[in-house]
Design a protein around this motif. Structure first.
Motif, PDB file in Angstrom:
ATOM      1  N   ASP A 216       0.855  -1.188   0.000  1.00  0.00           N
ATOM      2  CA  ASP A 216       0.000   0.000   0.000  1.00  0.00           C
ATOM      3  C   ASP A 216       0.894   1.242   0.000  1.00  0.00           C
TER       4      ASP A 216
ATOM      5  N   GLY B  11     -10.194  -1.647  -3.840  1.00  0.00           N
ATOM      6  CA  GLY B  11      -9.683  -0.557  -3.022  1.00  0.00           C
ATOM      7  C   GLY B  11      -8.434   0.091  -3.566  1.00  0.00           C
ATOM      8  N   TYR B  12      -7.916  -0.415  -4.708  1.00  0.00           N
ATOM      9  CA  TYR B  12      -6.691   0.138  -5.274  1.00  0.00           C
ATOM     10  C   TYR B  12      -6.830   0.317  -6.779  1.00  0.00           C
TER      11      TYR B  12
ATOM     12  N   ASN C  76      -1.617   2.427  -5.482  1.00  0.00           N
ATOM     13  CA  ASN C  76      -2.268   3.628  -4.964  1.00  0.00           C
ATOM     14  C   ASN C  76      -3.714   3.329  -4.613  1.00  0.00           C
ATOM     15  N   ARG C  77      -4.151   3.861  -3.505  1.00  0.00           N
ATOM     16  CA  ARG C  77      -5.532   3.622  -3.084  1.00  0.00           C
ATOM     17  C   ARG C  77      -6.531   4.267  -4.034  1.00  0.00           C
TER      18      ARG C  77
ATOM     19  N   TYR D 119     -10.253   5.608  -3.762  1.00  0.00           N
ATOM     20  CA  TYR D 119     -11.385   5.933  -2.889  1.00  0.00           C
ATOM     21  C   TYR D 119     -12.654   6.004  -3.731  1.00  0.00           C
TER      22      TYR D 119
ATOM     23  N   THR E 136     -12.503   4.146   5.894  1.00  0.00           N
ATOM     24  CA  THR E 136     -12.202   2.786   5.454  1.00  0.00           C
ATOM     25  C   THR E 136     -13.194   1.822   6.075  1.00  0.00           C
TER      26      THR E 136
ATOM     27  N   GLN F 247     -11.690  -1.565   2.159  1.00  0.00           N
ATOM     28  CA  GLN F 247     -12.045  -0.731   1.010  1.00  0.00           C
ATOM     29  C   GLN F 247     -12.227   0.705   1.481  1.00  0.00           C
ATOM     30  N   PHE F 248     -11.951   1.659   0.580  1.00  0.00           N
ATOM     31  CA  PHE F 248     -11.871   3.066   0.966  1.00  0.00           C
ATOM     32  C   PHE F 248     -12.957   3.883   0.261  1.00  0.00           C
TER      33      PHE F 248
END
Length: 677
Positions: free
Chosen positions: A27, A73-74, A92-93, A95, A167, A212-213
C-alpha cells in the motif's frame, strides 16, 4: 567438445524461455502488504494472488511483457515485467466516491431506518464484491442522516462541502476517518455518528475479506437543488444526433480564431429547466478567439430539450457538453457538410471502441459500475499511440480492458480525429442496466489535452449493450438485434421506467417488469395475469421456485433470474415458446434444467456459476441456440449430440474440468464457434 558446447547452448536457450519471478505488493500510503491481490500476465490466462505478507510468485515466458496487479480498493497497475526476479509493486488507493449528501434536504420521517439485524454473510457464495451496508446505500444515507442532522452541524457546515474519507476494514468496521478540509468539530460529530451505525459486509477479494476506501461529500444547503445526475437524464428533442446537426448547420467559425489557427473543444455548462428551456450558460473550458462566445450563442438558440426526471418528476439539471472547432486543413471550409465528415470519421472510431470493449465478467459479477479514464499520448504526424495509461480506474479488470482495446486502435483512426494535441483522455463508463455514476472530467481538462466523447458499456444479464455518448451515431448490440438509440440510458427490451418494490406495485398490463434486488422470495401464482409481459428481470432476489402458472406467459421473450436460489424449473416452463433469452446464472442447479429443451426459439442461455455436472444428449434440441454460457460449473465431458448445435456462435466453458481430449474435439468440430476455456 562441440557436442558439449551445443548442448550447453541449447540448454541455456530453453532455460531462458521461462523463469519464476517473485514480487511483493504494498500500500502506497502505509507501506503495509496488500493481501489477496490478483496478479495476472496480460494476454494470458495465468493468474495468482498475493499471500498475507503481500508476496506472490508466477512463471513468465520470454514473450510475456506486462503484469497486471489489481485489488479492491486500489487502482489497477499494469507494469513491464522486470528483468529482476525479485521486486516490489506499490499500489495507490482508490477511494470510491459516494453520492453527495445534502443534510438540509434529509427527511428522517420519510426515510425509515432498518433495524440492526445481523448481516447475512455471503463470503462462500461470492468470490469478489464491494463492501455493502446493511440494507443498501439508501439505508446508509437514512441512518447517517438521522444521526447527523442538527442545528449544530448546520452551523459548522455553512455553505461549505466537506469530503469525508473512511475505510471499511476486513471486519466490516469503520476506521481511518478523516475530513477534507479538516474541520475538527465536525470530524468528531461524524466519527461518533458513523461509528454508531450497524456493521458492514466487508469487501471480498479472492473469497477473503479485505479493506475498502470511500469518500463521502457532505453539505448543508436549503437552496433549490440543481441535479447533475438524475434517474432519466435530460436530452435534446430528437436525441443528440439532431442536436449536433442543429449545431453543425449554424456554427460560424470566428474570423479571429480562423486567422490565428485556433482549434479545439469548448466545454459549455448550462441548465435544462423543468419546462425544457435552457439557461445559466457558462463556458468552463474555452479556447478563445471568439469560439467561446460562438458556443454560448449556438447553445442558447437550441430548441427546448426533454427535461430530466427524478422519481418521475421533471427537475432542473446541470449539463456539460463539448463543441469542437476544427479547421481541418488550410483549404477546407467549415461548412456543416465538412463538420459532418469530421464527425462521421470520429464516430467510426467510437463505434469501434464501443463494440470492441467488453464488460469484464468479474466486474459484472461484483456489480462494479463507474467511469474509467484513460490517457493516450500520440504522434500527431503518424497517428501512432506512443503510450497509454489509466488515470482513474474502478477495478475488476475494467481498466485492463480499456487498455486492451486502446491498443487495437489503428493509426488511421487516430489521424481521422484531426488531433490538435498530443494527449487524449478517453472516458469509458461501465454500468449494469444503465450508468448511474456521475462522470467528472473536470480534473482532466487543461489546454494540452483533448477530451474524447465518452463511451458507455452497459451489461444486461447475458446481453451486452453499448452506446457512444455525444456522437452522431450510436449502436446498441444485444443477443437479438441492433438497436439505434441515444435518447435514454439503455435498458432491457421494453424500456422499463419504473422501479416497483414487488409484483403488487406493477401494472398487470405492463410488457416489461424489473424487480432486481428486492428480496423477493416467491413469484405469485397470479403471474399468468401479466399476459402482456415480454421482458421480466428478477435478478438478485431469494426466489426458490417458479410456479406452474409461469408457463402461461405466451409473449415472454426475455427472462432474467440470476443470483437466486432455483434448483429446478417447472415442466410448464417449456411452454414459453416465444422465449429467446434466458439468464439462470448463479442459482443452485445441479442438473441441466430439462424444460429448457422445449424452448425451440431460445438463442441465448446463461447457466454460469451453478453446479451442473453434465450436459444431457437432449441438448441437441436447442436448434436456435447462438450463445451458451456454462462457466464455473462441474462439467467434465461433452456429449456427441452437442455438436449438432449448428447455429452456435459463442461458447463459454471457463472453470469446468473439461478433459483435454474434449477441448481438442470441440475446437475441431466447432471451428467457427468462439470458444472460451
Amino acid at each position: 567438445m562441440k557436442l558439449i558446447t551445443l548442448f550447453i547452448l541449447i540448454f541455456s536457450f530453453l532455460s531462458s524461455e521461462s523463469r519464476q519471478i517473485t514480487g511483493r505488493v504494498l500500500d502506497n500510503e502505509t507501506q503495509k502488504p496488500v493481501r489477496d491481490a490478483s496478479i495476472s500476465i496480460l494476454g494470458t490466462p495465468q493468474k495468482t494472488k498475493t499471500n498475507f505478507l503481500g508476496f506472490f510468485s508466477i512463471n513468465v515466458e520470454e514473450q510475456n511483457k506486462e503484469l497486471v496487479i489489481s485489488s479492491i480498493g486500489y487502482l489497477t497497475s499494469i507494469i513491464q515485467i522486470p528483468t529482476s526476479d525479485q521486486f516490489k509493486v506499490i499500489l495507490n488507493r482508490e477511494y470510491l466516491l459516494l453520492k453527495e449528501f445534502n443534510l438540509a434536504l434529509h427527511d428522517s420521517a420519510s426515510l425509515k431506518a432498518t433495524d440492526e439485524a445481523s448481516i447475512e454473510s455471503s463470503i462462500d457464495q461470492v468470490s469478489d464484491r464491494d463492501a455493502a451496508y446493511h440494507g443498501g446505500w439508501a439505508n446508509f444515507y437514512s441512518n447517517l442522516g438521522n444521526e447527523l442532522k442538527s442545528e449544530q452541524v448546520a452551523t459548522i457546515l455553512g455553505d461549505s462541502i466537506i469530503k469525508m474519507e473512511f475505510t471499511i476494514n476486513a471486519e466490516g468496521r469503520i476506521s481511518d476517518i478523516s475530513a477534507v478540509p479538516n474541520k475538527s468539530e465536525f470530524l468528531t460529530i461524524f466519527n461518533k455518528a458513523i461509528s454508531s451505525l450497524p456493521k458492514w459486509n466487508p469487501a471480498i477479494q479472492n473469497s477473503v475479506a479485505t479493506s475498502q476506501f470511500f469518500t463521502l461529500p457532505i453539505r448543508w444547503s436549503k437552496t433549490k437543488e440543481i441535479f447533475s445526475v438524475v434517474e432519466e437524464s435530460a436530452i435534446p428533442v430528437g436525441g443528440y444526433p439532431a442536436f449536433y446537426k442543429f449545431i453543425g448547420e449554424r456554427i460560424k467559425y470566428p474570423s479571429e480564431a480562423r486567422h490565428l489557427g485556433i482549434e479545439g473543444k469548448v466545454y459549455i455548462e448550462f441548465a435544462v429547466n423543468r419546462d425544457g428551456s435552457l439557461s445559466d450558460f457558462r463556458v468552463i473550458k474555452g479556447i478563445g478567439g471568439g469560439c467561446d462566445e460562438e458556443v454560448i450563442r449556438l447553445v442558447s438558440m437550441s430548441p427546448a430539450w426533454i427535461p430530466g426526471t427524478q422519481k418521475g418528476k421533471p427537475v432542473k439539471q446541470k449539463m456539460v457538453i463539448p463543441i469542437t472547432f476544427s479547421l481541418g486543413g488550410s483549404n477546407r471550409s467549415n461548412s456543416a457538410d465538412d463538420m459532418n465528415v469530421i464527425m462521421e470519421r470520429r464516430n467510426n472510431l467510437y463505434e469501434w471502441l464501443s463494440t470492441t470493449t467488453r464488460y469484464p465478467a468479474a466486474a459484472r459479477r461484483m456489480g462494479i459500475e463507474g467511469w474509467v479514464y484513460a490517457e493516450l499520448k500520440i504522434d500527431k504526424t503518424t497517428g501512432e499511440i506512443l503510450s497509454s495509461r489509466i488515470l482513474k480506474d474502478i477495478g475488476a479488470d475494467c481498466g485492463v480492458e480499456v487498455l486492451r482495446v486502446i491498443r487495437t486502435i489503428s493509426r488511421e483512426a487516430i489521424l481521422n480525429l484531426n488531433p490538435t494535441h498530443e494527449t487524449f483522455v478517453l472516458p469509458v463508463g461501465f454500468g449494469l442496466d444503465r450508468i448511474n455514476i456521475k462522470q467528472d472530467i473536470s480534473t482532466f481538462i487543461n489546454e494540452a489535452v483533448d477530451i474524447l466523447s465518452p463511451i458507455e458499456i452497459v451489461a444486461i444479464g447475458i446481453e451486452r449493450e453499448r452506446r457512444v455518448v455525444g456522437s452522431s451515431d450510436s449502436k446498441s448490440i444485444s443477443t437479438e438485434e441492433l438497436v439505434s438509440t441515444l435518447s435514454r440510458p439503455l435498458q432491457r427490451e421494453g424500456a422499463i421506467k419504473s422501479s416497483p418494490k414487488s409484483f403488487r406495485d406493477v401494472n398487470k398490463k405492463s410488457n416489461a417488469i424489473s424487480l432486481t434486488g428486492k428480496c423477493i422470495k416467491s413469484i405469485p401464482a397470479s403471474i399468468n395475469e401479466y399476459s402482456n409481459l415480454t421482458t421480466l428481470d428478477l435478478e438478485h432476489n431469494k426466489i426458490t421456485r417458479i410456479p406452474d402458472e409461469f408457463g402461461q406467459l405466451e409473449k415472454l421473450r426475455s427472462f432474467f433470474i440470476p443470483i437466486n436460489k432455483l434448483k429446478e424449473l417447472p415442466v410448464s416452463f417449456g411452454n414459453l415458446q416465444a422465449l429467446k433469452t434466458l439468464g439462470l446464472a448463479q442459482n443452485e442447479f445441479v442438473d441441466f434444467p430439462m424444460p429448457v429443451f422445449r424452448l425451440i426459439k431460445l438463442q441465448a442461455l446463461d447457466l454460469a456459476n451453478n453446479k451442473i455436472k453434465s450436459l444431457p444428449p437432449e441438448i441437441n434440441q436447442l436448434k436456435s441456440l447462438k450463445e451458451l454460457y456454462l462457466q464455473n460449473n462441474e462439467i467434465s465431458t461433452i456429449p456427441k449430440e452437442f455438436y449438432e448445435l449448428t447455429e452456435l456462435k459463442k461458447l463459454h466453458l471457463e472453470g469446468n474440468p473439461i478433459t483435454e481430449e474434449d477441448k481438442q474435439i470441440l475446437k475441431q468440430r466447432l471451428d467457427k464457434v468462439e470458444i472460451h476455456f
